[in-house]
Design a protein around this motif. Structure first.
Motif, PDB file in Angstrom:
ATOM      1  N   MET A  89      28.920   2.659 -17.264  1.00 46.29           N
ATOM      2  CA  MET A  89      27.722   2.112 -16.629  1.00 46.29           C
ATOM      3  C   MET A  89      27.548   0.637 -16.919  1.00 46.29           C
ATOM      4  SD  MET A  89      24.007   3.758 -16.493  1.00 46.29           S
ATOM      5  CE  MET A  89      22.785   3.183 -15.350  1.00 46.29           C
ATOM      6  N   PHE A  91      24.700  -2.314 -16.612  1.00 44.97           N
ATOM      7  CA  PHE A  91      23.253  -2.403 -16.465  1.00 44.97           C
ATOM      8  C   PHE A  91      22.838  -3.703 -15.782  1.00 44.97           C
ATOM      9  CE2 PHE A  91      24.225   0.408 -19.894  1.00 44.97           C
ATOM     10  CZ  PHE A  91      23.292   1.420 -19.816  1.00 44.97           C
ATOM     11  N   LYS A  93      20.706  -6.033 -16.797  1.00 42.35           N
ATOM     12  CA  LYS A  93      20.786  -7.205 -17.666  1.00 42.35           C
ATOM     13  C   LYS A  93      22.008  -7.039 -18.554  1.00 42.35           C
ATOM     14  CE  LYS A  93      17.924  -9.304 -21.154  1.00 42.35           C
ATOM     15  NZ  LYS A  93      17.863  -8.378 -22.316  1.00 42.35           N
ATOM     16  N   SER A  95      24.193  -6.870 -21.532  1.00 38.40           N
ATOM     17  CA  SER A  95      23.847  -6.888 -22.945  1.00 38.40           C
ATOM     18  C   SER A  95      25.138  -6.861 -23.744  1.00 38.40           C
ATOM     19  CB  SER A  95      22.977  -5.666 -23.252  1.00 38.40           C
ATOM     20  OG  SER A  95      22.946  -5.432 -24.622  1.00 38.40           O
ATOM     21  N   VAL A  96      25.588  -8.054 -24.150  1.00 35.65           N
ATOM     22  CA  VAL A  96      26.806  -8.112 -24.945  1.00 35.65           C
ATOM     23  C   VAL A  96      26.436  -7.875 -26.400  1.00 35.65           C
ATOM     24  CG1 VAL A  96      27.911  -9.690 -23.334  1.00 35.65           C
ATOM     25  CG2 VAL A  96      26.716 -10.611 -25.320  1.00 35.65           C
ATOM     26  N   PHE A  97      27.312  -7.211 -27.132  1.00 35.71           N
ATOM     27  CA  PHE A  97      27.063  -6.976 -28.543  1.00 35.71           C
ATOM     28  C   PHE A  97      27.237  -8.288 -29.302  1.00 35.71           C
ATOM     29  CE2 PHE A  97      28.973  -2.570 -27.596  1.00 35.71           C
ATOM     30  CZ  PHE A  97      27.735  -2.064 -27.261  1.00 35.71           C
ATOM     31  N   ALA A 146      28.062 -14.111 -27.189  1.00 37.07           N
ATOM     32  CA  ALA A 146      26.758 -14.631 -26.786  1.00 37.07           C
ATOM     33  C   ALA A 146      26.877 -16.037 -26.194  1.00 37.07           C
ATOM     34  CB  ALA A 146      25.807 -14.647 -27.979  1.00 37.07           C
ATOM     35  N   ARG A 160      34.267  -4.421 -20.665  1.00 39.69           N
ATOM     36  CA  ARG A 160      34.038  -3.484 -21.760  1.00 39.69           C
ATOM     37  C   ARG A 160      34.038  -2.045 -21.242  1.00 39.69           C
ATOM     38  NH1 ARG A 160      28.689  -4.922 -24.863  1.00 39.69           N
ATOM     39  NH2 ARG A 160      27.728  -3.662 -23.248  1.00 39.69           N
TER      40      ARG A 160
ATOM     41  N   GLU B 172      18.809  -2.182 -26.175  1.00 42.14           N
ATOM     42  CA  GLU B 172      19.944  -2.195 -25.229  1.00 42.14           C
ATOM     43  C   GLU B 172      21.282  -2.008 -25.941  1.00 42.14           C
ATOM     44  OE1 GLU B 172      18.561  -6.057 -23.923  1.00 42.14           O
ATOM     45  OE2 GLU B 172      16.915  -4.657 -24.226  1.00 42.14           O
ATOM     46  N   TYR B 173      21.389  -2.545 -27.152  1.00 46.73           N
ATOM     47  CA  TYR B 173      22.661  -2.376 -27.851  1.00 46.73           C
ATOM     48  C   TYR B 173      22.996  -0.903 -27.980  1.00 46.73           C
ATOM     49  CZ  TYR B 173      22.389  -7.304 -29.345  1.00 46.73           C
ATOM     50  OH  TYR B 173      22.309  -8.669 -29.388  1.00 46.73           O
ATOM     51  N   ASN B 176      23.755   0.693 -24.520  1.00 51.53           N
ATOM     52  CA  ASN B 176      25.088   0.306 -24.058  1.00 51.53           C
ATOM     53  C   ASN B 176      26.177   1.020 -24.850  1.00 51.53           C
ATOM     54  OD1 ASN B 176      25.542  -2.145 -21.991  1.00 51.53           O
ATOM     55  ND2 ASN B 176      23.515  -2.282 -22.905  1.00 51.53           N
ATOM     56  N   ALA B 179      26.322   4.558 -23.777  1.00 47.24           N
ATOM     57  CA  ALA B 179      26.868   4.660 -22.424  1.00 47.24           C
ATOM     58  C   ALA B 179      28.382   4.488 -22.427  1.00 47.24           C
ATOM     59  CB  ALA B 179      26.218   3.627 -21.506  1.00 47.24           C
ATOM     60  N   LEU B 180      28.907   3.857 -23.473  1.00 44.43           N
ATOM     61  CA  LEU B 180      30.363   3.723 -23.575  1.00 44.43           C
ATOM     62  C   LEU B 180      31.000   4.957 -24.210  1.00 44.43           C
ATOM     63  CD1 LEU B 180      30.551   0.004 -24.726  1.00 44.43           C
ATOM     64  CD2 LEU B 180      31.558   0.905 -22.642  1.00 44.43           C
ATOM     65  N   VAL B 191      27.277  -0.987 -34.298  1.00 42.82           N
ATOM     66  CA  VAL B 191      26.533  -2.020 -33.567  1.00 42.82           C
ATOM     67  C   VAL B 191      25.210  -2.344 -34.248  1.00 42.82           C
ATOM     68  CG1 VAL B 191      25.488  -2.663 -31.378  1.00 42.82           C
ATOM     69  CG2 VAL B 191      27.571  -1.336 -31.385  1.00 42.82           C
ATOM     70  N   ASP B 286      24.198 -15.992 -35.035  1.00 43.38           N
ATOM     71  CA  ASP B 286      25.209 -15.151 -34.403  1.00 43.38           C
ATOM     72  C   ASP B 286      24.628 -13.985 -33.609  1.00 43.38           C
ATOM     73  OD1 ASP B 286      26.434 -13.731 -37.506  1.00 43.38           O
ATOM     74  OD2 ASP B 286      24.738 -13.143 -36.290  1.00 43.38           O
ATOM     75  N   GLY B 287      23.327 -13.801 -33.653  1.00 40.64           N
ATOM     76  CA  GLY B 287      22.667 -12.904 -32.703  1.00 40.64           C
ATOM     77  C   GLY B 287      22.609 -13.652 -31.386  1.00 40.64           C
ATOM     78  N   ASN B 288      21.772 -13.202 -30.442  1.00 39.56           N
ATOM     79  CA  ASN B 288      21.823 -13.913 -29.163  1.00 39.56           C
ATOM     80  C   ASN B 288      20.883 -15.098 -29.111  1.00 39.56           C
ATOM     81  OD1 ASN B 288      23.698 -12.188 -28.312  1.00 39.56           O
ATOM     82  ND2 ASN B 288      22.336 -10.943 -27.065  1.00 39.56           N
TER      83      ASN B 288
END
Ligand SMILES: Nc1ncnc2c1ncn2[C@@H]1O[C@H](COP(=O)(O)OP(=O)(O)OP(=O)(O)O)[C@@H](O)[C@H]1O
Ligand SMILES: [Mg+2]
Lengths: 251, 288
Positions: A89, A91, A93, A95-97, A146, A160, B172-173, B176, B179-180, B191, B286-288
């Motif tokens: 899936m 999404f 937005k 959302s990269v880790f 990021a 991914r 979301e992390y 996601n 979902a993987l 994560v 290093d976060g967003n």
């Protein structure tokens, strides 16, 4: 043409609110199926029934059956993890880790047990190439993800998903946060991906649905009003409500 | 309209005065500690003061080496068990337990944080010390007793800050990751925890700071002999205990040596705080 996914009488409830009122749809293998409809009509909800992501929301109940290759994904012997490996899936937005580009793509293969470095390297490269991102990032795959632009992040998220080698890819408004150039790159990518994958895409953009999809379903108030070949639906809608929607008379 | 303006001005002045007062208090205390401690440090030499094992202040030998080792021994052995336990509890509260249960747990942790340290010390003295004496040997007053009591005391710090850090990781992390095809536990370990890393490090460092500065409870359960402990069951004296034990009768150079011990603690805490800000800054980068 092979039916990859088939839903029968799918109903979803959020506590007392019924969001879907019995959806029946056949989704064909190696085709792009677009789902359109006004906001709040249940498109995302339907998409999330296909990888059973709705179950994460407290108080939801799903009824009906969804078959992936003739197997009911809601039956007791289905392993949700294996299902989600097959049904990826993307999404709205991206959302990269908070890790490197490489680690983002390698994430899926790693959790599914691949440890060999050379094998991971090749999966990462292949997936990034398939997502049309490799050329732009190959010099910096070990830099934080990021730092990528929004459009690049969305393609990274697709890479991914591809790295897990799914069979079906669900996309929920994947282009809504992208600029026109990134959007056209993404649409091009979808055209290429359908050779190997079955794609279901939710979009608010009618031109986009017309451009990328082979089949289109029109949702309204939790029902599937009309479903047919994209050309037919846009040129010759059978239902008055579909016509009103695609000509912009409401929604 | 005009009255509002005046009110605003008054509030602003009040805030400024209070802020200046607290800053001034900090400056004065800092100055005083250094003023009293530095001359002796200079006379004895910092290296000698820190590492010399001979503490005999009335006879002119001022080495706090044994107390430095004592503080480190008690603090590290308390962290060894309370850090893993605290982080696991935080994970349970933030990710696994149903909200209702987390709420109850959260109350209990707050309660734990609110208990005065003398009560912990008393508990240690009455319950833990005799248990160690009866089951493990020695006098009971020991590194181990200090480690147990201190560990309990810093659990709330570690739990609360780690839990907040885990809760602050974007939902979301997790979605996601699931979902993987990841399981919930894989998502947590691969994560969520890495994303919360800087907050968890902050939790540990603050716990460490609290442990090294704690005095009363440690004083009550560790036996306080100023020698290097040779096992977990030996008594120890920490730097903080040393100050409390001797400040009543110390004078002259002896008193200055206690202030110098305070200076050492102070510098140590400042370094820890710097480490926290650096780790927090690294986290936001290093976060967003
Ligand atoms: N977690 C939830 N809890 C309660 N109600 C929800 C939840 N998610 C969606 N709904 C409701 O279900 C209905 C369908 O929502 P859904 O998100 O599927 O619509 P959508 O077609 O994807 O809309 P959009 O185009 O705005 O994304 C809406 O009325 C929405 O308010
Ligand atoms: Mg939606």
């Amino acid at each position: 043409m092979k039916i990859k996914l088939k839903s029968e009488e799918v109903k979803v409830f959020y506590k007392d609110f019924q969001a879907l009122h019995g959806i029946d749809i056949d989704i064909y293998e190696n085709r792009v199926t677009a789902l359109i409809g006004p906001s709040g009509c249940g498109k995302s909800t339907f998409l999330r029934t296909i990888n059973r992501l709705n179950e994460l929301i407290q108080g939801t109940k799903t009824e009906g059956r969804i078959y992936l290759d003739q197997k009911d994904i809601y039956s007791a012997e289905i392993d949700v993890v294996a299902l989600r490996k097959k049904v990826g899936m993307v999404f709205q937005k991206p959302s990269v880790f908070p890790m490197s580009i490489y680690e983002n793509v390698a994430y899926g293969p790693k959790i599914h047990g691949i440890k060999n470095k050379a094998q991971l390297d090749s999966i990462v490269e292949k997936s990034l190439i398939a997502a049309n991102l490799w050329q732009e990032v190959k010099e910096r795959v070990h830099k934080p993800a990021a730092g990528l632009s929004g459009g690049q992040q969305q393609r990274l998220v697709i890479a991914r998903v591809l790295a897990v080698e799914p069979e079906v890819i669900l996309m929920d408004e994947p282009a809504s946060a992208l600029d026109p150039i990134s959007t056209s790159k993404l649409e091009e990518l979808i055209g290429e991906l359908k050779k190997n994958y079955t794609i279901v895409i939710v979009t608010h953009n009618m031109q986009q649905a017309a451009r990328v999809s082979d089949y289109t379903g029109f949702f309204l108030n939790g029902e599937l009003i009309e479903y047919s070949k994209t050309k037919e639906l846009f040129v010759n809608p059978r239902d008055k409500r579909t016509e009103d929607y695609i000509t912009g008379r409401f929604g | 309209m005009k009255r509002n303006k005046i009110n605003e001005r008054l509030v602003e002045i009040l805030l400024r005065v209070s802020a200046s007062a607290s800053v001034l208090a900090i400056i004065i205390i800092t100055f005083f500690i250094f003023y009293k401690g530095i001359p002796l440090l200079a006379k004895v030499g910092i290296i000698d003061f820190l590492f010399n094992l001979n503490w005999n202040p009335t006879k002119g030998s001022f080495g706090i080496g044994a107390m430095v080792i004592g503080s480190l021994a008690v603090t590290l052995s308390s962290l060894i068990w309370s850090v893993p336990l605290g982080i696991m509890t935080a994970i349970l509260m933030a990710e696994i337990a149903p909200p209702k249960f987390s709420g109850i747990l959260s109350r209990l942790v707050e309660l734990l944080a609110g208990i005065p340290s003398v009560v912990y010390g008393f508990f240690g003295l009455i319950v833990i010390v005799p248990m160690i004496r009866n089951y493990l040997g020695g006098v009971g007053l020991s590194v181990l007793a200090g480690a147990i009591v201190l560990g309990i005391m810093i659990l709330p710090t570690i739990i609360n800050i780690s839990r907040d850090a885990i809760n602050a990781v974007p939902e979301e992390y997790k979605v996601n990751s699931l979902a993987l095809g990841a399981t919930h536990y894989q998502s947590i370990s691969r994560v969520i925890l890495p994303a919360a890393r800087s907050g968890i490090i902050t939790a540990i460092v603050l716990g460490l700071g609290r442990a090294i500065g704690e005095t009363m409870a440690v004083l009550m359960v560790t036996g306080n002999s100023a020698v290097i402990p040779d096992s977990l069951l030996s008594p120890v004296r920490t730097m903080t205990s040393n100050i409390v034990l001797e400040m009543g009768y110390a004078a002259g150079d002896h008193q200055a040596a206690l202030f110098a011990t305070g200076t050492v603690l102070f510098v140590f805490i400042v370094i820890l705080n710097l480490a926290v800000s650096i780790s927090m800054k690294a986290g936001t980068e290093d976060g967003n």
